[in-house]
Motif scaffolding. Structure first.
Motif, PDB file in Angstrom:
ATOM      1  N   PHE A  86       0.832  -1.209   0.000  1.00 51.25           N
ATOM      2  CA  PHE A  86       0.000   0.000   0.000  1.00 51.25           C
ATOM      3  C   PHE A  86       0.867   1.260   0.000  1.00 51.25           C
ATOM      4  CE2 PHE A  86      -2.961  -3.096   2.025  1.00 51.25           C
ATOM      5  CZ  PHE A  86      -3.968  -3.031   1.075  1.00 51.25           C
ATOM      6  N   ARG A  87       1.991   1.223   0.684  1.00 53.34           N
ATOM      7  CA  ARG A  87       2.855   2.410   0.742  1.00 53.34           C
ATOM      8  C   ARG A  87       3.427   2.769  -0.628  1.00 53.34           C
ATOM      9  NH1 ARG A  87       7.677  -0.404   4.321  1.00 53.34           N
ATOM     10  NH2 ARG A  87       8.247  -2.038   2.819  1.00 53.34           N
ATOM     11  N   ASP A  88       3.473   1.787  -1.544  1.00 53.54           N
ATOM     12  CA  ASP A  88       3.966   2.062  -2.896  1.00 53.54           C
ATOM     13  C   ASP A  88       3.066   3.042  -3.635  1.00 53.54           C
ATOM     14  OD1 ASP A  88       6.062   0.293  -2.494  1.00 53.54           O
ATOM     15  OD2 ASP A  88       4.959  -1.418  -3.320  1.00 53.54           O
ATOM     16  N   LEU A  89       1.804   3.157  -3.188  1.00 51.92           N
ATOM     17  CA  LEU A  89       0.855   4.040  -3.861  1.00 51.92           C
ATOM     18  C   LEU A  89       1.241   5.506  -3.728  1.00 51.92           C
ATOM     19  CD1 LEU A  89      -2.518   2.334  -2.868  1.00 51.92           C
ATOM     20  CD2 LEU A  89      -1.279   2.118  -5.025  1.00 51.92           C
ATOM     21  N   ALA A  90       2.149   5.811  -2.820  1.00 56.25           N
ATOM     22  CA  ALA A  90       2.635   7.188  -2.696  1.00 56.25           C
ATOM     23  C   ALA A  90       3.302   7.636  -4.001  1.00 56.25           C
ATOM     24  CB  ALA A  90       3.610   7.305  -1.531  1.00 56.25           C
ATOM     25  N   GLN A  91       3.834   6.681  -4.764  1.00 58.33           N
ATOM     26  CA  GLN A  91       4.467   7.000  -6.041  1.00 58.33           C
ATOM     27  C   GLN A  91       3.453   7.487  -7.078  1.00 58.33           C
ATOM     28  OE1 GLN A  91       7.095   3.856  -7.468  1.00 58.33           O
ATOM     29  NE2 GLN A  91       7.421   3.135  -5.389  1.00 58.33           N
ATOM     30  N   GLY A  93       1.159   9.633  -6.371  1.00 62.00           N
ATOM     31  CA  GLY A  93       0.757  10.989  -6.020  1.00 62.00           C
ATOM     32  C   GLY A  93      -0.149  11.074  -4.810  1.00 62.00           C
ATOM     33  N   TYR A  94      -0.447   9.937  -4.172  1.00 60.04           N
ATOM     34  CA  TYR A  94      -1.274   9.968  -2.966  1.00 60.04           C
ATOM     35  C   TYR A  94      -0.423  10.427  -1.784  1.00 60.04           C
ATOM     36  CZ  TYR A  94      -4.697   7.191  -5.579  1.00 60.04           C
ATOM     37  OH  TYR A  94      -5.603   6.749  -6.515  1.00 60.04           O
ATOM     38  N   ASN A  95      -1.018  11.220  -0.894  1.00 58.05           N
ATOM     39  CA  ASN A  95      -0.283  11.641   0.290  1.00 58.05           C
ATOM     40  C   ASN A  95      -0.391  10.568   1.380  1.00 58.05           C
ATOM     41  OD1 ASN A  95      -2.767  12.038   1.717  1.00 58.05           O
ATOM     42  ND2 ASN A  95      -2.942  14.094   0.817  1.00 58.05           N
ATOM     43  N   LYS A 100      -2.918   5.749   3.948  1.00 56.80           N
ATOM     44  CA  LYS A 100      -3.429   5.077   5.144  1.00 56.80           C
ATOM     45  C   LYS A 100      -4.913   4.744   4.998  1.00 56.80           C
ATOM     46  CE  LYS A 100      -0.176   6.941   8.569  1.00 56.80           C
ATOM     47  NZ  LYS A 100      -0.012   7.776   9.777  1.00 56.80           N
ATOM     48  N   ALA A 101      -5.667   5.666   4.409  1.00 55.66           N
ATOM     49  CA  ALA A 101      -7.107   5.441   4.231  1.00 55.66           C
ATOM     50  C   ALA A 101      -7.354   4.309   3.240  1.00 55.66           C
ATOM     51  CB  ALA A 101      -7.773   6.728   3.763  1.00 55.66           C
ATOM     52  N   ILE A 102      -6.566   4.270   2.159  1.00 58.40           N
ATOM     53  CA  ILE A 102      -6.719   3.198   1.174  1.00 58.40           C
ATOM     54  C   ILE A 102      -6.403   1.857   1.811  1.00 58.40           C
ATOM     55  CG2 ILE A 102      -5.759   2.221  -0.946  1.00 58.40           C
ATOM     56  CD1 ILE A 102      -5.322   5.129  -1.910  1.00 58.40           C
ATOM     57  N   ALA A 103      -5.294   1.806   2.560  1.00 57.41           N
ATOM     58  CA  ALA A 103      -4.895   0.546   3.204  1.00 57.41           C
ATOM     59  C   ALA A 103      -5.956   0.076   4.194  1.00 57.41           C
ATOM     60  CB  ALA A 103      -3.554   0.741   3.914  1.00 57.41           C
ATOM     61  N   ALA A 104      -6.520   1.002   4.952  1.00 55.14           N
ATOM     62  CA  ALA A 104      -7.521   0.639   5.952  1.00 55.14           C
ATOM     63  C   ALA A 104      -8.803   0.118   5.319  1.00 55.14           C
ATOM     64  CB  ALA A 104      -7.832   1.844   6.836  1.00 55.14           C
ATOM     65  N   THR A 124      -2.511  -1.705   6.778  1.00 52.96           N
ATOM     66  CA  THR A 124      -1.666  -0.550   7.075  1.00 52.96           C
ATOM     67  C   THR A 124      -0.766  -0.312   5.863  1.00 52.96           C
ATOM     68  OG1 THR A 124       0.115  -1.884   8.046  1.00 52.96           O
ATOM     69  CG2 THR A 124      -1.664  -1.150   9.527  1.00 52.96           C
ATOM     70  N   PRO A 125      -0.131   0.847   5.763  1.00 51.52           N
ATOM     71  CA  PRO A 125       0.706   1.127   4.584  1.00 51.52           C
ATOM     72  C   PRO A 125       1.800   0.101   4.323  1.00 51.52           C
ATOM     73  CG  PRO A 125       0.262   3.159   5.738  1.00 51.52           C
ATOM     74  CD  PRO A 125      -0.285   2.050   6.607  1.00 51.52           C
TER      75      PRO A 125
END
Length: 278
Positions: A86-91, A93-95, A100-104, A124-125
């Motif tokens: 999920f933390r890869d989604l920061a790439q 453009g997600y903040n 965190k909201a997507i992962a939850a 979690t991310p």
């Protein structure tokens, strides 16, 4: 003696290889493979272009976010992304809060800290996208005895991967009458769906993108079937190679260095070594 033996062994393998090749060629000429419906009606992927194509291509972050939305709302019910965290989604453009909201919003396997028993908890991310089915048996039961493939690397695992994904998603159609005329036994079995971009023309997955507006894009882009297919294909290009942009940048840097080193080497040769006598 050893030299003669090695020559004989080499000659034996040469003759065996020539005989095998000749036999295969003769069989191909005298007994050509039967023409099947797959040979005649299977289509190569449609031509489609993405922002990431070419040596200077870069990802369109807005398109990647739309593609992720299509995956989450349509594809995630059957297909996993086991190599993506999920933390890869920061790439894309997600903040941090959005990640965190997507992962939850996903339930992932966990362990109850009080009892030690396995349970499901909000993601979690640091978690990876969960599998939609508990095991292969459950996946087969829900998909006409077929296991939906993981999509993390699908655009690299298939020939012309991005175009293949796009073509497959937009290629569902009624089986043509001409096919049944030429191959009466090739009727699409019950429970399968005709798609000329799939290797054997019939697959268990029903059309996942069925109508305009199936996904509501937040950026106002019109969500036609063609647009949704292209967006999710672009997203899967990113999941398969998230470092694509960095790889291209590194490649151009290396090529520039090599060009500079070549010119420098040639100039050194002209100034130092060209007049030297051998």
């Amino acid at each position: 003696m050893a030299r003669i033996l090695s020559i004989l062994v080499g000659l034996f393998f040469t003759v065996a290889l020539a005989w095998s090749f000749g036999k295969g060629a003769y069989t191909q000429i005298t007994e050509p493979p039967a023409v099947t419906a797959e040979h005649v009606f299977h289509l190569t992927p449609k031509e489609v272009h993405f922002a990431s194509d070419g040596p200077f291509g870069k990802f369109d972050r807005q398109q990647l976010q739309r593609g992720f939305q299509v995956y989450k709302e349509v594809c995630a019910a059957c297909h996993s992304l086991s190599h993506v965290a999920f933390r890869d989604l920061a790439q894309l453009g997600y903040n941090e809060a959005e990640v965190k909201a997507i992962a939850a919003g996903f339930q992932v396997p966990g362990t109850d800290p009080n009892t030690g028993e396995a349970n499901m908890r909000p993601g979690t991310p640091t978690d990876y996208f969960p599998k939609p089915f508990a095991n292969d048996i459950a996946a087969r039961a829900a998909n006409n005895n077929a296991i939906p493939p993981d999509l993390s690397l699908i655009t690299k695992a298939r020939h012309e991967g991005p175009a293949y994904v796009y073509s497959l998603l937009t290629g569902f159609q009624t089986q043509p009458a001409e096919l049944l005329k030429q191959f009466p036994d090739a009727k699409t079995p019950n429970g399968l769906h005709y798609n000329p971009y799939f290797a054997n023309l019939n697959l268990a997955m029903p059309p996942p993108l069925t109508s305009e507006g199936q996904v509501q894009y937040g950026d106002g882009t019109k969500a036609t079937v063609d647009q949704m297919a292209k967006d999710v294909a672009a997203f899967l290009v990113w999941t398969a190679e998230p470092k694509l942009e960095q790889r291209k940048q590194t490649g151009w840097t290396v090529l520039s260095f090599l060009l500079f080193a070549t010119i420098l080497g040639y100039m050194s040769y002209r100034n130092i070594w060209v007049d030297k006598k051998h």
